[in-house]
Write a protein that holds these residues in place. Structure first.
Motif, PDB file in Angstrom:
ATOM      1  N   THR A  67       0.793  -0.958  -0.047  1.00  0.00           N
ATOM      2  CA  THR A  67      -0.084  -0.180   0.023  1.00  0.00           C
ATOM      3  C   THR A  67       0.837   1.256  -0.076  1.00  0.00           C
ATOM      4  N   LEU A  68       2.007   1.255   0.749  1.00  0.00           N
ATOM      5  CA  LEU A  68       2.766   2.492   0.675  1.00  0.00           C
ATOM      6  C   LEU A  68       3.564   2.611  -0.528  1.00  0.00           C
ATOM      7  N   GLU A  69       3.993   1.437  -1.069  1.00  0.00           N
ATOM      8  CA  GLU A  69       4.721   1.571  -2.334  1.00  0.00           C
ATOM      9  C   GLU A  69       3.959   2.111  -3.378  1.00  0.00           C
ATOM     10  N   TRP A  70       2.679   1.363  -3.503  1.00  0.00           N
ATOM     11  CA  TRP A  70       1.998   1.585  -4.961  1.00  0.00           C
ATOM     12  C   TRP A  70       0.989   2.708  -4.877  1.00  0.00           C
ATOM     13  N   GLY A  71       0.649   3.299  -3.461  1.00  0.00           N
ATOM     14  CA  GLY A  71      -0.222   4.279  -3.444  1.00  0.00           C
ATOM     15  C   GLY A  71      -1.498   3.952  -3.957  1.00  0.00           C
ATOM     16  N   GLU A  72      -2.698   4.843  -4.194  1.00  0.00           N
ATOM     17  CA  GLU A  72      -3.972   4.913  -4.595  1.00  0.00           C
ATOM     18  C   GLU A  72      -3.914   3.790  -5.780  1.00  0.00           C
ATOM     19  N   MET A  73      -4.728   2.906  -5.904  1.00  0.00           N
ATOM     20  CA  MET A  73      -4.737   1.990  -7.114  1.00  0.00           C
ATOM     21  C   MET A  73      -5.740   2.587  -8.200  1.00  0.00           C
ATOM     22  N   SER A  74      -6.281   3.720  -7.886  1.00  0.00           N
ATOM     23  CA  SER A  74      -7.318   4.451  -8.848  1.00  0.00           C
ATOM     24  C   SER A  74      -5.989   5.258  -9.546  1.00  0.00           C
ATOM     25  N   ARG A  75      -4.907   5.547  -9.569  1.00  0.00           N
ATOM     26  CA  ARG A  75      -4.258   6.200 -10.286  1.00  0.00           C
ATOM     27  C   ARG A  75      -3.614   5.320 -11.589  1.00  0.00           C
ATOM     28  N   PHE A  76      -3.754   4.025 -11.372  1.00  0.00           N
ATOM     29  CA  PHE A  76      -3.364   3.195 -12.671  1.00  0.00           C
ATOM     30  C   PHE A  76      -4.776   2.822 -13.184  1.00  0.00           C
ATOM     31  N   THR A  77      -5.147   3.699 -14.349  1.00  0.00           N
ATOM     32  CA  THR A  77      -6.448   3.702 -15.142  1.00  0.00           C
ATOM     33  C   THR A  77      -6.626   2.551 -15.735  1.00  0.00           C
ATOM     34  N   ALA A  78      -5.713   1.725 -16.115  1.00  0.00           N
ATOM     35  CA  ALA A  78      -5.654   0.579 -16.879  1.00  0.00           C
ATOM     36  C   ALA A  78      -5.101  -0.601 -16.337  1.00  0.00           C
ATOM     37  N   ARG A  79      -5.431  -1.695 -16.508  1.00  0.00           N
ATOM     38  CA  ARG A  79      -4.652  -3.014 -15.913  1.00  0.00           C
ATOM     39  C   ARG A  79      -3.203  -3.061 -16.530  1.00  0.00           C
ATOM     40  N   LYS A  80      -2.988  -2.700 -17.798  1.00  0.00           N
ATOM     41  CA  LYS A  80      -1.710  -2.853 -18.242  1.00  0.00           C
ATOM     42  C   LYS A  80      -0.654  -1.917 -17.778  1.00  0.00           C
ATOM     43  N   ARG A  81      -1.368  -0.555 -17.288  1.00  0.00           N
ATOM     44  CA  ARG A  81      -0.486   0.352 -16.818  1.00  0.00           C
ATOM     45  C   ARG A  81       0.116  -0.246 -15.486  1.00  0.00           C
ATOM     46  N   PHE A  82      -0.852  -0.942 -14.758  1.00  0.00           N
ATOM     47  CA  PHE A  82      -0.490  -1.464 -13.571  1.00  0.00           C
ATOM     48  C   PHE A  82       0.800  -2.395 -13.716  1.00  0.00           C
ATOM     49  N   SER A  83       0.343  -3.421 -14.725  1.00  0.00           N
ATOM     50  CA  SER A  83       1.291  -4.479 -14.738  1.00  0.00           C
ATOM     51  C   SER A  83       2.765  -4.021 -15.344  1.00  0.00           C
ATOM     52  N   SER A  84       2.800  -2.919 -16.225  1.00  0.00           N
ATOM     53  CA  SER A  84       3.909  -2.355 -16.580  1.00  0.00           C
ATOM     54  C   SER A  84       4.677  -1.792 -15.371  1.00  0.00           C
ATOM     55  N   PHE A  85       3.964  -1.103 -14.521  1.00  0.00           N
ATOM     56  CA  PHE A  85       4.639  -0.649 -13.142  1.00  0.00           C
ATOM     57  C   PHE A  85       5.269  -1.577 -12.333  1.00  0.00           C
ATOM     58  N   THR A  86       4.759  -2.821 -12.151  1.00  0.00           N
ATOM     59  CA  THR A  86       5.211  -3.802 -11.438  1.00  0.00           C
ATOM     60  C   THR A  86       6.598  -4.429 -11.791  1.00  0.00           C
ATOM     61  N   GLY A  87       6.617  -4.176 -13.267  1.00  0.00           N
ATOM     62  CA  GLY A  87       8.018  -4.625 -13.817  1.00  0.00           C
ATOM     63  C   GLY A  87       7.992  -6.218 -13.960  1.00  0.00           C
ATOM     64  N   LEU A  88       7.073  -6.962 -13.789  1.00  0.00           N
ATOM     65  CA  LEU A  88       6.663  -8.151 -14.006  1.00  0.00           C
ATOM     66  C   LEU A  88       6.263  -8.598 -15.419  1.00  0.00           C
TER      67      LEU A  88
END
Length: 354
Positions: A245-266
């Motif tokens: 939670t501290l590292e990712w912040g608010e999940m709402s800032r990732f408007t698309a699943r692909k953006r979050f997937s890219s952010f994780t680096g996985l």
């Protein structure tokens, strides 16, 4: 310069590239498609503020610098004084491929040009409270590394002096370190040997205090809902939940699943052209420590959720028995599910495919 300010810069919008270092800032100012001023100054914010106030009165100032070792304190000060500030990831800065010369002055020019052209990516900057809270988690990670380093020093000490008789050559557990602590050595060896254990005890105590602080932080109003959602996912405990939670912040800032997937680096890297498609190892974007936490959670999760276990087994079979690739795929799926659970305000259901 005065004539340029009078006819070009006055009451106009200026774009400032700032290259920061430990002792000196390099500044490049652009306006109307040209460089209007360049300067160097000590890394004191008063110098930078006075530079803008005295040289460019009435101008709308937009500043961009690369995220680095100095964190976001400069961003806070610039925004507080009414200057628009953008912090860009260093690995996303556009530059000429054939450029063989690099220094701070050239970097400042490049930042100013990219800012004026709108050719940049900006970092997400958490508010000050979240950044301060996050530092506890990051300090815990540093302390854990120091504990591992101290334990290795103890083992190397015994190896170097030939005092490891009866001790296992493989991994040591708490029992082995307690046995080592009770060894009686020569007086001049006993002093450094006891010092290592004193350091280990102190680091262990600090680790316990930091973990306790993070557990208390789980009850903080702004984190409570997010933590509760994440800790209901298999393999994710309360400590991991607050750290995500501290590292990712608010999940709402990732408007698309692909953006979050890219952010994780996985996600896998890709080198494709025309009809040729080549996919390589994961991109390793974002934080290495967060990926390590996800991998640890994934190993626990496959023992609980049959769907994640099935994912692991399928990737393992298709990758030629590559366990690392299989567990990374599970970690990616687990992270994406945590985002979905939080955004949809749902509870994780074991055994459900989607």
């Amino acid at each position: 310069m005065r004539k340029m300010q009078k006819y070009i810069v006055k009451d106009n919008r200026i774009f400032v590239g700032l290259e920061d270092s430990k002792r000196q800032w390099k500044v490049c100012v652009r306006c109307e498609g040209m460089i209007v001023n360049q300067a160097s100054m000590p890394t004191d914010y008063k110098n930078l503020r006075n530079y803008f106030m005295n040289r460019f009165p009435g101008c709308e100032v937009q500043v961009m610098y690369e995220a680095g070792f100095q964190g976001f304190w400069l961003y806070d000060l610039l925004e507080a004084d009414g200057f628009d500030c953008i912090v860009t990831p260093p690995n996303k800065v556009t530059q000429e491929k054939n450029n063989k010369v690099k220094n701070d002055k050239i970097d400042a020019r490049r930042l100013a040009l990219n800012l004026e052209n709108g050719d940049y990516k900006s970092c997400h900057i958490p508010d000050k409270e979240r950044r301060n809270d996050r530092q506890i988690s990051r300090t815990l990670d540093q302390i854990q590394k120091e504990i591992v380093r101290t334990k290795n020093r103890i083992r190397r000490f015994l190896d170097f002096h030939g005092l490891n008789d009866g001790m296992p050559s493989g991994r040591w557990g708490p029992g082995e370190y307690e046995r080592a602590r009770g060894l009686k050595l020569d007086v001049f060896l006993q002093i450094p040997f006891d010092t290592y254990f004193q350091l280990l005890d102190e680091l262990t105590k600090i680790r316990y205090q930091l973990i306790k602080k993070l557990h208390i932080m789980c009850r903080k109003k702004r984190y409570r809902v997010s933590v509760n959602v994440k800790k209901n996912c298999p393999g994710v405990g309360r400590l991991s939940a607050i750290r995500f939670t501290l590292e990712w912040g608010e999940m709402s800032r990732f408007t698309a699943r692909k953006r979050f997937s890219s952010f994780t680096g996985l996600t896998s890297s890709e080198y494709s052209t025309g009809d040729t498609v080549r996919r390589g190892r994961i991109t390793e974007q974002s934080s290495e420590r967060v990926r390590a936490w996800l991998i640890q959670c994934a190993w626990r999760a496959i023992k609980v959720d049959p769907v994640l276990l099935n994912k692991y087994q399928r990737v393992l079979k298709n990758s030629g028995n590559n366990k690392k690739k299989a567990i990374v795929a599970v970690a990616h799926k687990l992270a994406v599910r945590m985002r979905a659970m939080e955004l949809n305000e749902e509870t994780y259901r074991i055994g459900v495919i989607e």
